[in-house]
Design a protein around this motif. Structure first.
Motif, PDB file in Angstrom:
ATOM      1  N   ASN A 119     -42.691 -52.952  -7.206  1.00 41.31           N
ATOM      2  CA  ASN A 119     -43.308 -53.865  -6.058  1.00 41.31           C
ATOM      3  C   ASN A 119     -43.355 -55.150  -6.406  1.00 41.31           C
ATOM      4  OD1 ASN A 119     -45.393 -55.128  -4.179  1.00 41.31           O
ATOM      5  ND2 ASN A 119     -44.694 -53.296  -3.105  1.00 41.31           N
ATOM      6  N   PRO A 120     -42.599 -56.366  -5.434  1.00 37.42           N
ATOM      7  CA  PRO A 120     -42.693 -57.545  -5.995  1.00 37.42           C
ATOM      8  C   PRO A 120     -43.631 -58.269  -5.671  1.00 37.42           C
ATOM      9  CG  PRO A 120     -41.124 -57.300  -3.801  1.00 37.42           C
ATOM     10  CD  PRO A 120     -41.568 -55.912  -4.645  1.00 37.42           C
ATOM     11  N   SER A 121     -44.558 -57.781  -4.755  1.00 33.12           N
ATOM     12  CA  SER A 121     -45.914 -58.552  -4.286  1.00 33.12           C
ATOM     13  C   SER A 121     -47.015 -58.397  -5.049  1.00 33.12           C
ATOM     14  CB  SER A 121     -46.082 -58.107  -2.668  1.00 33.12           C
ATOM     15  OG  SER A 121     -44.728 -58.576  -2.111  1.00 33.12           O
ATOM     16  N   VAL A 122     -47.162 -56.932  -5.468  1.00 36.76           N
ATOM     17  CA  VAL A 122     -48.487 -56.761  -6.278  1.00 36.76           C
ATOM     18  C   VAL A 122     -48.332 -56.633  -7.685  1.00 36.76           C
ATOM     19  CG1 VAL A 122     -50.388 -54.941  -6.190  1.00 36.76           C
ATOM     20  CG2 VAL A 122     -49.097 -55.422  -4.266  1.00 36.76           C
ATOM     21  N   ASP A 123     -49.102 -57.425  -8.453  1.00 36.21           N
ATOM     22  CA  ASP A 123     -49.096 -57.354  -9.924  1.00 36.21           C
ATOM     23  C   ASP A 123     -50.150 -56.150 -10.435  1.00 36.21           C
ATOM     24  OD1 ASP A 123     -46.960 -59.167  -9.881  1.00 36.21           O
ATOM     25  OD2 ASP A 123     -48.467 -60.868 -10.184  1.00 36.21           O
ATOM     26  N   VAL A 124     -49.975 -55.435 -11.462  1.00 33.04           N
ATOM     27  CA  VAL A 124     -50.857 -54.685 -11.823  1.00 33.04           C
ATOM     28  C   VAL A 124     -50.992 -55.042 -13.478  1.00 33.04           C
ATOM     29  CG1 VAL A 124     -51.685 -52.476 -12.168  1.00 33.04           C
ATOM     30  CG2 VAL A 124     -50.670 -52.949 -10.099  1.00 33.04           C
ATOM     31  N   ASN A 125     -52.284 -55.302 -14.015  1.00 31.50           N
ATOM     32  CA  ASN A 125     -52.384 -55.503 -15.406  1.00 31.50           C
ATOM     33  C   ASN A 125     -53.724 -55.016 -15.813  1.00 31.50           C
ATOM     34  OD1 ASN A 125     -50.158 -57.533 -15.609  1.00 31.50           O
ATOM     35  ND2 ASN A 125     -51.412 -58.898 -14.265  1.00 31.50           N
ATOM     36  N   TYR A 126     -53.698 -54.605 -17.254  1.00 26.30           N
ATOM     37  CA  TYR A 126     -55.132 -54.250 -17.612  1.00 26.30           C
ATOM     38  C   TYR A 126     -55.971 -55.402 -17.582  1.00 26.30           C
ATOM     39  CZ  TYR A 126     -52.705 -50.203 -19.369  1.00 26.30           C
ATOM     40  OH  TYR A 126     -52.221 -48.936 -19.465  1.00 26.30           O
ATOM     41  N   ALA A 127     -57.403 -54.979 -17.414  1.00 22.06           N
ATOM     42  CA  ALA A 127     -58.265 -55.697 -17.449  1.00 22.06           C
ATOM     43  C   ALA A 127     -58.893 -56.239 -18.718  1.00 22.06           C
ATOM     44  CB  ALA A 127     -59.557 -55.394 -16.425  1.00 22.06           C
ATOM     45  N   ASP A 128     -58.737 -55.171 -19.665  1.00 25.85           N
ATOM     46  CA  ASP A 128     -59.121 -55.533 -21.073  1.00 25.85           C
ATOM     47  C   ASP A 128     -58.265 -54.656 -22.045  1.00 25.85           C
ATOM     48  OD1 ASP A 128     -60.868 -53.027 -21.940  1.00 25.85           O
ATOM     49  OD2 ASP A 128     -61.166 -53.428 -19.803  1.00 25.85           O
ATOM     50  N   ALA A 129     -58.543 -54.788 -23.382  1.00 27.57           N
ATOM     51  CA  ALA A 129     -57.704 -53.921 -24.164  1.00 27.57           C
ATOM     52  C   ALA A 129     -58.557 -52.816 -24.862  1.00 27.57           C
ATOM     53  CB  ALA A 129     -57.431 -55.001 -25.363  1.00 27.57           C
ATOM     54  N   ALA A 130     -59.696 -52.474 -24.104  1.00 29.55           N
ATOM     55  CA  ALA A 130     -60.373 -51.487 -24.615  1.00 29.55           C
ATOM     56  C   ALA A 130     -60.718 -50.330 -23.724  1.00 29.55           C
ATOM     57  CB  ALA A 130     -61.626 -52.102 -25.311  1.00 29.55           C
ATOM     58  N   THR A 131     -60.985 -50.493 -22.403  1.00 27.33           N
ATOM     59  CA  THR A 131     -61.400 -49.433 -21.505  1.00 27.33           C
ATOM     60  C   THR A 131     -60.028 -48.830 -20.699  1.00 27.33           C
ATOM     61  OG1 THR A 131     -61.676 -51.049 -19.446  1.00 27.33           O
ATOM     62  CG2 THR A 131     -63.545 -50.915 -21.200  1.00 27.33           C
ATOM     63  N   GLY A 132     -59.184 -49.637 -20.660  1.00 25.18           N
ATOM     64  CA  GLY A 132     -58.189 -48.995 -19.836  1.00 25.18           C
ATOM     65  C   GLY A 132     -58.027 -49.268 -18.453  1.00 25.18           C
ATOM     66  N   ALA A 133     -58.888 -50.264 -17.948  1.00 23.07           N
ATOM     67  CA  ALA A 133     -59.222 -50.508 -16.439  1.00 23.07           C
ATOM     68  C   ALA A 133     -58.072 -51.434 -16.234  1.00 23.07           C
ATOM     69  CB  ALA A 133     -60.550 -51.305 -16.567  1.00 23.07           C
ATOM     70  N   GLN A 134     -57.720 -51.131 -14.963  1.00 20.01           N
ATOM     71  CA  GLN A 134     -56.380 -52.036 -14.615  1.00 20.01           C
ATOM     72  C   GLN A 134     -56.971 -52.767 -13.222  1.00 20.01           C
ATOM     73  OE1 GLN A 134     -53.879 -48.708 -13.563  1.00 20.01           O
ATOM     74  NE2 GLN A 134     -52.390 -49.676 -15.137  1.00 20.01           N
ATOM     75  N   GLN A 135     -56.289 -54.027 -13.124  1.00 19.57           N
ATOM     76  CA  GLN A 135     -56.780 -54.436 -11.781  1.00 19.57           C
ATOM     77  C   GLN A 135     -55.399 -55.295 -11.245  1.00 19.57           C
ATOM     78  OE1 GLN A 135     -59.015 -58.074 -12.808  1.00 19.57           O
ATOM     79  NE2 GLN A 135     -57.559 -58.730 -14.353  1.00 19.57           N
ATOM     80  N   ILE A 136     -55.380 -55.437  -9.872  1.00 19.43           N
ATOM     81  CA  ILE A 136     -54.229 -55.917  -9.208  1.00 19.43           C
ATOM     82  C   ILE A 136     -54.578 -57.355  -8.770  1.00 19.43           C
ATOM     83  CG2 ILE A 136     -53.547 -53.610  -8.209  1.00 19.43           C
ATOM     84  CD1 ILE A 136     -54.734 -54.673  -5.564  1.00 19.43           C
ATOM     85  N   LYS A 137     -53.404 -57.884  -8.484  1.00 18.39           N
ATOM     86  CA  LYS A 137     -53.262 -59.408  -7.939  1.00 18.39           C
ATOM     87  C   LYS A 137     -52.609 -59.586  -6.917  1.00 18.39           C
ATOM     88  CE  LYS A 137     -54.892 -61.978 -12.360  1.00 18.39           C
ATOM     89  NZ  LYS A 137     -54.339 -62.895 -12.976  1.00 18.39           N
ATOM     90  N   LEU A 138     -52.921 -60.168  -5.791  1.00 20.45           N
ATOM     91  CA  LEU A 138     -52.097 -60.283  -4.726  1.00 20.45           C
ATOM     92  C   LEU A 138     -52.291 -61.756  -4.102  1.00 20.45           C
ATOM     93  CD1 LEU A 138     -50.388 -59.004  -2.601  1.00 20.45           C
ATOM     94  CD2 LEU A 138     -52.269 -58.536  -1.091  1.00 20.45           C
ATOM     95  N   LEU A 139     -51.216 -62.352  -4.047  1.00 14.04           N
ATOM     96  CA  LEU A 139     -51.214 -63.773  -3.649  1.00 14.04           C
ATOM     97  C   LEU A 139     -51.655 -64.654  -4.811  1.00 14.04           C
ATOM     98  CD1 LEU A 139     -51.913 -63.766   0.089  1.00 14.04           C
ATOM     99  CD2 LEU A 139     -49.927 -63.464  -0.887  1.00 14.04           C
TER     100      LEU A 139
END
Length: 676
Positions: free
Chosen positions: A84-104
């Motif tokens: 998807n070109p609109s929604v970015d998904v990245n890890y929030a940190d390098a230890a817990t595996g938590a992911q977060q999205i970014k829009l706009l």
């Protein structure tokens, strides 16, 4: 070597066979026996169903359907945005595996998450919510940018993401999905529905995943990925009457994550370990009575509730939370004449938090209880003049027992001068209540001091957007073009300040300006039958005021380029997919100075590329797929700062801007039986 991977990826994208075939998926076949006394052979009319479909409605919305979800492994909601070109998904940190999205260009906390058009995954559920929805459970995803309808509340600032699950009332089915990757992750999903009678239908969805291997590819003594064990079960029911429709669902989930130091470090007298357990239970009912189908006159009542329990340990720091949410919405809608539609309603949202936490490794445990109740009412009017012009205006009033009363206005315009061009514009305001530790407790995986100011404001922001889309005939095919621009301006904002003190994270009210400018260009063209190529470029400018100075928001990419290709030749027995991402660089938070007088890290990071690919072979009742992610094998160097001393003030696992592990290869099997 990275450039070589990119060249190979582009060759794979562009070098697929160019021979077209008349037989495709979803054939509509008819046999004509005679015509003017002559017998003809079988005639086949075929068409591909696009995986991403732009909405023809008033909002700038795209639907991600089942075809798009099959283009990648899509183990969960987060991974479904790979193409998807609109929604970015990245890890929030390098230890817990938590992911977060970014829009706009902004954090996922400013995106309203919905399931079945019901607000969901707020507060304590937010950090790991992208992993709470298995990919095989989803029927579709709708991504709406900018100001949205006032029907679903006041919380949407940058947009909405709504997930539709597989339905009991759908065509009877039974399916399963098995997945295994090179990191040792194993996942199994099963689903089925059953029509008990003409009116009653039921469905059951099940999920289990396990990753129990330790990986420390960079040798810093910390697990690159935490061990994860998760199980989830959802039961759904539906009554489909002529005028009355009833739906209900109950879902339960339990997940355990374990990370931190590995190898001989984990056997030390005081190893730094991360241990997180989440339990979540959800239920909802939908009741609708249809008075007049021709005028779409109906009244609906939605009731939902959730319980979320979290126990998290980061070294000797603790965050435990019990969150309870109740939501009710009553709405009435009707068409008045050919051009007019009116929707009115009332809602009630209640949040309760019981939080117990220790913010330092040697501090004392504290407790905090929050209780917010927010009733509201809204009205939304839509004027539609054929297919050319649509106007929609909405206004809602809400009252929080903490922040008092506030008003949310939103407006949309859609104009189509002809069949080839569509123009849209939107403007609206959104609000959000902060739950600082619930939404950001992964920041405790750091030696930084946590400072939370008192009397934090309710966040408020305006969002403005314009977009244009066009379908241009090129040869015998259609070139789809779109361009959009969005501007978000905050009046009140929770500022996560990592700059003022390199050894602290400061949650404070915004003092100054904060905004986001985002523009995006996209082109899609089916070069030949079965082969479609999409190219997207997005530019982002996000700035906030830190310590009285307007600066770029840290850990935010300045641009993103995306090139996706899909090829499904012949009868649709094979499918080849590839995606190339170009992720732009950005700013890092200010560094502390070492004893030698030099900064401990650079003030910026460079862009990087990622390539993923998948091949699928379809059979009558099953399919097998194999592929790889991050085939360029790019990894952020030293993702954990001060890993050799996790109990010191320099330790920080939250400075993440890129992948923390290299290439991942996977294989899976999908089973599907329709009309059981």
């Amino acid at each position: 070597m990275t450039r070589l991977y990119i060249i190979i990826g582009i060759i794979l994208l562009a070098g697929s066979p160019v021979k077209a075939n008349r037989l495709e998926e979803e054939n509509d076949t008819s046999k004509v026996e005679t015509l003017k006394g002559k017998q003809l052979n079988e005639v086949t009319v075929s068409a591909h169903r696009a995986g991403r479909v732009k909405s023809t409605g008033i909002g700038n919305t795209e639907m991600i359907n089942a075809n798009e979800l099959l283009r990648a492994a899509c183990c969960n909601l987060g991974e479904s945005f790979t193409t998807n070109p609109s929604v970015d998904v990245n890890y929030a940190d390098a230890a817990t595996g938590a992911q977060q999205i970014k829009l706009l260009g902004l954090s996922g906390t400013y995106v309203q998450m919905l399931t079945e058009n019901i607000p969901n995954y707020r507060g304590a559920a937010a950090p790991f919510s992208l992993g709470y929805i298995p990919g095989p459970w989803m029927q579709s995803i709708q991504v709406s940018k900018g100001a949205s309808s006032v029907k679903n509340g006041y919380e949407s600032i940058t947009g909405q993401i709504n997930v539709e699950f597989k339905k009991p009332q759908a065509t009877p089915f039974a399916d399963a999905n098995l997945y295994f990757n090179s990191k040792g992750k194993l996942e199994a999903n099963m689903g089925a529905n059953l029509h008990l009678s003409k009116r009653w239908r039921t469905a059951l969805l099940a999920h289990y995943e396990i990753l129990d291997k330790v990986h420390d590819d960079n040798g810093d003594g910390f697990a690159d990925l935490p061990k994860v064990r998760q199980g989830a079960l959802q039961s759904r029911w539906a009554w489909m009457g002529d005028h009355y429709v009833f739906q209900a669902s109950v879902k339960g989930l339990k997940e355990h994550r374990k990370g931190g130091q590995t190898g001989h470090h984990a056997k030390a007298e005081h190893p730094y370990l991360i241990d997180i357990t989440n339990e979540r239970y959800e239920a909802f009912t939908k009741n609708a009575y249809i008075f007049d189908k021709e005028r779409a006159t109906n009244i609906a009542l939605i009731l939902s509730g959730s319980l979320h329990h979290e126990n998290a340990g980061y070294g000797h720091k603790l965050y435990n939370a019990d969150q309870r949410n109740g939501y009710a919405s009553l709405m009435f809608e009707s068409d008045f004449g050919e051009h007019h539609n009116l929707s009115v309603g009332a809602s009630l949202n209640h949040d309760y938090y019981d939080q117990r936490y220790r913010l330092t490794n040697h501090g004392t445990e504290q407790q905090q209880r929050d209780d917010e109740t927010t009733p509201g009412i809204y009205a939304q009017y839509t004027f539609k003049l054929g297919e050319k012009l649509t106007l929609m205006g909405g206004l809602r009033w809400d009252h929080s027992n903490i922040y008092g009363s506030f008003v949310t206005p939103r407006a949309h315009l859609k104009y189509s001068p002809n069949e080839a061009v569509t123009l849209r514009a939107s403007a609206g305001k959104g609000y959000r209540t902060n739950h600082v530790l619930a939404e950001n407790n992964f920041l405790l995986a750091s030696g930084r001091q946590v400072i939370v100011d008192e009397n934090l404001d309710q966040e408020a922001a305006w969002n403005y957007g314009i977009s244009a889309s066009s379908n241009i005939p090129v040869g015998e095919k259609t070139l789809e073009l779109s361009a959009e621009y969005y501007f978000t301006s905050f009046q009140h904002q929770l500022l996560v300040d990592l700059d003022s003190d390199p050894h602290a994270v400061h949650f404070t009210n915004l003092q100054g300006d904060s905004y986001s400018h985002t523009w995006q260009l996209e082109a899609t063209y089916p070069f030949f039958q079965g082969f479609t190529l999409t190219a997207t470029y997005r530019r982002t400018n996000v700035k906030s005021t830190y310590g009285g100075v307007l600066r770029e928001k840290p850990l935010t990419n300045k641009y993103k380029g995306l090139l996706t290709a899909s090829y499904k030749p012949g009868l649709g027995k094979w499918q080849f997919d590839a995606t190339l991402q170009l992720n732009g660089g950005g700013r890092l938070p200010d560094a502390y100075t070492t004893d030698g007088g030099t900064p401990s890290w650079d003030n910026t990071y460079k862009g990087y590329e990622q390539l993923s690919a998948q091949v699928t072979r379809f059979f009558r009742f099953w399919s097998i797929y194999a592929g790889g992610e991050n085939l360029t094998a790019f990894k952020q160097k030293a993702p954990i700062i001060g890993a050799n001393d996790p109990w010191g003030q320099n330790f920080d696992s939250t400075m993440i801007w890129g992948p923390v592990h290299g290439a991942v290869f996977y294989i899976g099997v999908r089973l599907n039986w329709n009309k059981i």
